[in-house]
Design a protein around this motif. Structure first.
Motif, PDB file in Angstrom:
ATOM      1  N   THR A  78     -14.872  15.422  50.397  1.00  0.00           N
ATOM      2  CA  THR A  78     -14.540  15.759  49.006  1.00  0.00           C
ATOM      3  C   THR A  78     -15.390  16.925  48.526  1.00  0.00           C
ATOM      4  OG1 THR A  78     -14.047  13.426  48.625  1.00  0.00           O
ATOM      5  CG2 THR A  78     -14.295  14.831  46.678  1.00  0.00           C
ATOM      6  N   THR A  79     -16.682  16.892  48.868  1.00  0.00           N
ATOM      7  CA  THR A  79     -17.581  17.982  48.456  1.00  0.00           C
ATOM      8  C   THR A  79     -17.147  19.305  49.077  1.00  0.00           C
ATOM      9  OG1 THR A  79     -19.398  16.389  48.352  1.00  0.00           O
ATOM     10  CG2 THR A  79     -19.985  18.725  48.360  1.00  0.00           C
ATOM     11  N   ILE A  80     -16.850  19.281  50.385  1.00  0.00           N
ATOM     12  CA  ILE A  80     -16.406  20.506  51.070  1.00  0.00           C
ATOM     13  C   ILE A  80     -15.099  20.994  50.467  1.00  0.00           C
ATOM     14  CG2 ILE A  80     -15.516  21.395  53.266  1.00  0.00           C
ATOM     15  CD1 ILE A  80     -17.581  19.549  54.657  1.00  0.00           C
ATOM     16  N   TYR A  81     -14.146  20.052  50.220  1.00  0.00           N
ATOM     17  CA  TYR A  81     -12.866  20.432  49.605  1.00  0.00           C
ATOM     18  C   TYR A  81     -13.090  21.031  48.220  1.00  0.00           C
ATOM     19  CZ  TYR A  81      -8.263  19.994  47.521  1.00  0.00           C
ATOM     20  OH  TYR A  81      -7.100  20.259  46.875  1.00  0.00           O
ATOM     21  N   PHE A  82     -13.989  20.410  47.442  1.00  0.00           N
ATOM     22  CA  PHE A  82     -14.290  20.916  46.096  1.00  0.00           C
ATOM     23  C   PHE A  82     -14.897  22.314  46.177  1.00  0.00           C
ATOM     24  CE2 PHE A  82     -17.255  21.396  42.533  1.00  0.00           C
ATOM     25  CZ  PHE A  82     -16.364  21.291  41.478  1.00  0.00           C
ATOM     26  N   THR A 129     -20.222   2.603  54.893  1.00  0.00           N
ATOM     27  CA  THR A 129     -21.137   3.678  54.471  1.00  0.00           C
ATOM     28  C   THR A 129     -20.724   5.009  55.091  1.00  0.00           C
ATOM     29  OG1 THR A 129     -22.898   2.029  54.398  1.00  0.00           O
ATOM     30  CG2 THR A 129     -23.559   4.334  54.308  1.00  0.00           C
ATOM     31  N   THR A 130     -20.424   4.961  56.403  1.00  0.00           N
ATOM     32  CA  THR A 130     -20.003   6.188  57.090  1.00  0.00           C
ATOM     33  C   THR A 130     -18.720   6.737  56.480  1.00  0.00           C
ATOM     34  OG1 THR A 130     -20.941   5.292  59.124  1.00  0.00           O
ATOM     35  CG2 THR A 130     -19.481   7.178  59.347  1.00  0.00           C
ATOM     36  N   THR A 131     -17.778   5.836  56.210  1.00  0.00           N
ATOM     37  CA  THR A 131     -16.512   6.261  55.585  1.00  0.00           C
ATOM     38  C   THR A 131     -16.768   6.867  54.217  1.00  0.00           C
ATOM     39  OG1 THR A 131     -15.388   4.456  56.728  1.00  0.00           O
ATOM     40  CG2 THR A 131     -14.215   5.505  54.892  1.00  0.00           C
ATOM     41  N   VAL A 132     -17.632   6.200  53.418  1.00  0.00           N
ATOM     42  CA  VAL A 132     -17.950   6.703  52.071  1.00  0.00           C
ATOM     43  C   VAL A 132     -18.627   8.060  52.170  1.00  0.00           C
ATOM     44  CG1 VAL A 132     -19.410   6.344  50.046  1.00  0.00           C
ATOM     45  CG2 VAL A 132     -18.046   4.453  50.945  1.00  0.00           C
ATOM     46  N   TYR A 133     -19.624   8.165  53.087  1.00  0.00           N
ATOM     47  CA  TYR A 133     -20.314   9.454  53.255  1.00  0.00           C
ATOM     48  C   TYR A 133     -19.344  10.529  53.731  1.00  0.00           C
ATOM     49  CZ  TYR A 133     -25.069   7.798  52.453  1.00  0.00           C
ATOM     50  OH  TYR A 133     -26.203   7.316  51.883  1.00  0.00           O
ATOM     51  N   PHE A 134     -18.504  10.161  54.702  1.00  0.00           N
ATOM     52  CA  PHE A 134     -17.528  11.128  55.209  1.00  0.00           C
ATOM     53  C   PHE A 134     -16.592  11.571  54.095  1.00  0.00           C
ATOM     54  CE2 PHE A 134     -13.393  12.110  57.145  1.00  0.00           C
ATOM     55  CZ  PHE A 134     -13.765  13.151  57.976  1.00  0.00           C
ATOM     56  N   PHE A 135     -16.093  10.585  53.314  1.00  0.00           N
ATOM     57  CA  PHE A 135     -15.213  10.909  52.187  1.00  0.00           C
ATOM     58  C   PHE A 135     -15.942  11.787  51.178  1.00  0.00           C
ATOM     59  CE2 PHE A 135     -13.420   9.926  47.988  1.00  0.00           C
ATOM     60  CZ  PHE A 135     -12.114  10.310  48.210  1.00  0.00           C
TER      61      PHE A 135
END
Length: 175
Positions: A75-79, A65-71
């Motif tokens: 991804t959101t920040i990169y976008f 979950t942490t990995t998914v949230y972090f990803f």
């Protein structure tokens, strides 16, 4: 099982000297003891195993979950950053194109208007100067011709008149 085997092996020698009742009591005691021990050991083992599985699963799920949230956050920040950069780039390009077009139009219009004004000024000046000079030259020529014509006409008239008077007088006197 090892304990029972050891107990029975150890007590074979004294089997016939110890009463059967004592053997039964010992056997019942050992049965109860081992049953409770095995039961508690099994419960502790199963409980520990279940808790370990639950904790491991929870940690694993938390890690996933942490990995998914972090990803997802990454991804959101990169976008957002990429979108902002592209938007800024497109906006800057559009602004540059519009500014360049406006400046080019302004410079072209200024040059065209300046050239037109200078052309009008030069053309008007040349035309007026030419007209004035032409008028002066024409007037001078006409004045010269008129003066000469008047002068010659006057001389011819006067000469003719004088000669006519002389001839007339001579003829009159002679007559």
């Amino acid at each position: 099982i090892i304990t029972i085997t050891t107990y029975l092996t150890f007590n074979i020698a004294v089997y016939f000297t110890v009463p059967v009742t004592v053997h039964l009591i010992i056997a019942i005691y050992l049965t109860i003891y081992f049953t409770i021990t095995i039961y508690l050991t099994t419960i502790v083992y199963l409980t520990t195993t279940v808790y370990f599985i639950i904790i491991s699963t929870t940690v694993y799920i938390f890690s996933i979950t942490t990995t998914v949230y972090f990803f997802s956050i990454t991804t959101t920040i990169y976008f957002i950053i990429t979108t902002t950069v592209y938007f800024f780039s497109i906006t800057t390009t559009i602004y540059f194109i519009i500014t360049t077009t406006v400046y080019f139009f302004s410079i072209t219009t200024t040059v065209y208007l300046t050239a037109t004004v200078y052309f009008i000024i030069v053309t008007t000046t040349v035309y007026l100067t030419t007209t004035v000079y032409f008028f002066i030259i024409t007037t001078t020529v006409y004045f010269f011709f008129i003066t000469i014509t008047i002068y010659l006409t006057t001389i011819v008239y006067l000469t003719t008149t004088v000669y006519f008077i002389i001839i007339s007088t001579t003829v009159y006197i002679f007559s």
